[in-house]
Write a protein that holds these residues in place. Structure first.
Motif, PDB file in Angstrom:
ATOM      1  N   PRO A 145       0.823  -1.217   0.000  1.00  0.00           N
ATOM      2  CA  PRO A 145       0.000   0.000   0.000  1.00  0.00           C
ATOM      3  C   PRO A 145       0.856   1.265   0.000  1.00  0.00           C
ATOM      4  O   PRO A 145       1.790   1.408   0.795  1.00  0.00           O
ATOM      5  CB  PRO A 145      -0.801  -0.125   1.305  1.00  0.00           C
ATOM      6  N   GLY A 146       0.548   2.159  -0.920  1.00  0.00           N
ATOM      7  CA  GLY A 146       1.273   3.420  -1.016  1.00  0.00           C
ATOM      8  C   GLY A 146       2.599   3.344  -1.744  1.00  0.00           C
ATOM      9  O   GLY A 146       3.275   4.368  -1.917  1.00  0.00           O
ATOM     10  N   ALA A 147       2.988   2.155  -2.213  1.00  0.00           N
ATOM     11  CA  ALA A 147       4.333   1.962  -2.753  1.00  0.00           C
ATOM     12  C   ALA A 147       4.541   2.563  -4.134  1.00  0.00           C
ATOM     13  O   ALA A 147       5.682   2.650  -4.600  1.00  0.00           O
ATOM     14  CB  ALA A 147       4.669   0.471  -2.802  1.00  0.00           C
ATOM     15  N   LEU A 148       3.461   2.977  -4.795  1.00  0.00           N
ATOM     16  CA  LEU A 148       3.602   3.529  -6.145  1.00  0.00           C
ATOM     17  C   LEU A 148       3.638   5.051  -6.176  1.00  0.00           C
ATOM     18  O   LEU A 148       3.750   5.644  -7.245  1.00  0.00           O
ATOM     19  CB  LEU A 148       2.474   3.030  -7.057  1.00  0.00           C
ATOM     20  N   HIS A 149       3.575   5.681  -5.011  1.00  0.00           N
ATOM     21  CA  HIS A 149       3.763   7.130  -4.982  1.00  0.00           C
ATOM     22  C   HIS A 149       5.201   7.453  -5.407  1.00  0.00           C
ATOM     23  O   HIS A 149       6.127   6.678  -5.115  1.00  0.00           O
ATOM     24  CB  HIS A 149       3.508   7.678  -3.573  1.00  0.00           C
ATOM     25  N   PRO A 150       5.416   8.582  -6.086  1.00  0.00           N
ATOM     26  CA  PRO A 150       6.780   8.951  -6.495  1.00  0.00           C
ATOM     27  C   PRO A 150       7.761   8.883  -5.327  1.00  0.00           C
ATOM     28  O   PRO A 150       7.478   9.369  -4.230  1.00  0.00           O
ATOM     29  CB  PRO A 150       6.616  10.383  -7.006  1.00  0.00           C
ATOM     30  N   GLY A 151       8.898   8.253  -5.582  1.00  0.00           N
ATOM     31  CA  GLY A 151       9.936   8.132  -4.564  1.00  0.00           C
ATOM     32  C   GLY A 151       9.811   6.918  -3.680  1.00  0.00           C
ATOM     33  O   GLY A 151      10.753   6.579  -2.952  1.00  0.00           O
TER      34      GLY A 151
END
Length: 367
Positions: A145-151
């Protein structure tokens, strides 16, 4: 949306076009990385982790690559990035491992153009275990979860997968791959086939084992994987309409096409080596003897893929046993994943996934 074709024997026009298109942004960056030295490599890592705006003077190809990653197409739903992958963690890791290997990877290897490109690179045929670990690390990192946000780790891992494809294209062209036969190596059609293997084929394989998702859960997973498609460098028009199993199955059917040549001989080698590697992994992780795991995996390959390229697959008794076991497995899964246990199950599987990623990451050589 890709159009259909009137003839069952004709490859759809959108497939023909996609076979001639690669990923020029990634290809240009790989050329820059080859010629730019340590500064360009450092800028890439810093730009992926902190954004293009944090680079003082990025090279042209790097600036273009980062701009593409940081500006997703309008059809993507940002609301799914934080919680859209949670349904994935209802199922245990061993189910994903089987579906992603005997399902997804074997599906990829059965494509003649992909098998030819992998074979042309040489080392990929002889490193099935390494490739399996790399695939597991990428997919699991991308689905946190949340791992595809930039950075974030999934974003960075998927960008690196895109560059791995670009390097493989370059290596294939230097080692005898013939674009006149298969189109550009690892072209847009191949990238879409790969995406469908990790969505449609994998989801279907898990259901055939007895682990299913609801229709709404699948819809959200497809919306989440749309973000992965963008980071992989797949052209938006090829995937924007693939929001559920029916559309994915139709795209998969059109990509297969009757006029596509039979599976390449390399597919047998790649499939065999994948089965060996997964059997060893299951022996280490769930204490399933490799002597039992190998025939079981071969049976599952046969079950997942009608007309599998592996000629050494088992006969009907094991297939019949698998079919008989499915209702039992599904009943057990439905009890395990009952509403009262669902949140706890996701938490448990997330913790196991993070431990698995850490174990792989700790033994990974520097890029």
């Amino acid at each position: 949306m890709p159009e259909s074709t009137d003839s069952k024997d004709q490859v759809p026009h959108w497939v023909t076009r996609a076979q001639g298109v690669a990923d020029h942004l990634a290809d240009d960056l790989v050329e820059e990385l080859r010629n730019g030295g340590k500064q360009t490599r450092d800028d890439l890592q810093h730009g992926l982790a902190h954004g293009a705006r944090e680079l003082t003077r990025p090279s042209p190809a790097l600036a273009a690559f980062l701009h593409d990653l940081e500006h997703p197409p309008a059809h993507l739903d940002p609301d799914v990035l934080d919680r859209g992958s949670q349904a994935w963690f209802i199922h245990p890791g061993w189910v994903h491992a089987i579906a992603l290997s005997a399902g997804s990877l074997v599906k990829v290897y059965r494509c003649p153009s992909i098998a030819a490109a992998l074979a042309a690179t040489g080392s990929l045929v002889n490193t099935a275990g390494t490739r399996l670990d790399a695939t597991g690390l990428w997919v699991n990192s991308a689905l946190l979860p949340g791992a595809l946000h930039p950075g974030k780790p999934g974003y960075i891992a998927t960008a690196h997968v895109r560059l791995v494809h670009a390097r493989a294209r370059l290596a294939a062209l230097a080692n005898g791959y013939d674009p006149a036969v298969h189109g550009s190596p690892i072209n847009q059609a191949d990238l879409l086939r790969t995406w469908l293997a990790f969505t449609h084929t994998s989801f279907r394989a898990e259901a055939m084992i007895g682990y299913t998702w609801t229709e709404s859960e699948l819809a959200v997973l497809y919306r989440y994987w749309q973000h992965i498609a963008h980071l992989m460098g797949i052209e938006p028009h090829l995937v924007a309409h693939l929001t559920g199993p029916a559309a994915a199955a139709e795209a998969d059917r059109q990509l297969a096409g009757r006029s596509q040549s039979p599976a390449a001989p390399e597919a047998d080698v790649l499939t065999h080596q994948t089965i060996e590697a997964v059997a060893e992994t299951l022996e280490a992780q769930v204490k399933l003897s490799a002597a039992v795991g190998r025939p079981l995996l071969r049976a599952l390959v046969t079950r997942f893929h009608a007309g599998s390229p592996d000629r050494s697959l088992p006969a009907r008794p094991l297939q019949s046993a698998l079919a008989a076991l499915r209702p039992v497995v599904r009943l057990g899964y439905r009890w395990q994943s009952r509403p009262a246990r669902r949140a706890a199950l996701i938490t448990e599987n997330l913790a196991l996934t993070r431990a698995y990623i850490h174990s792989l990451d700790a033994h990974r050589p520097n890029r």
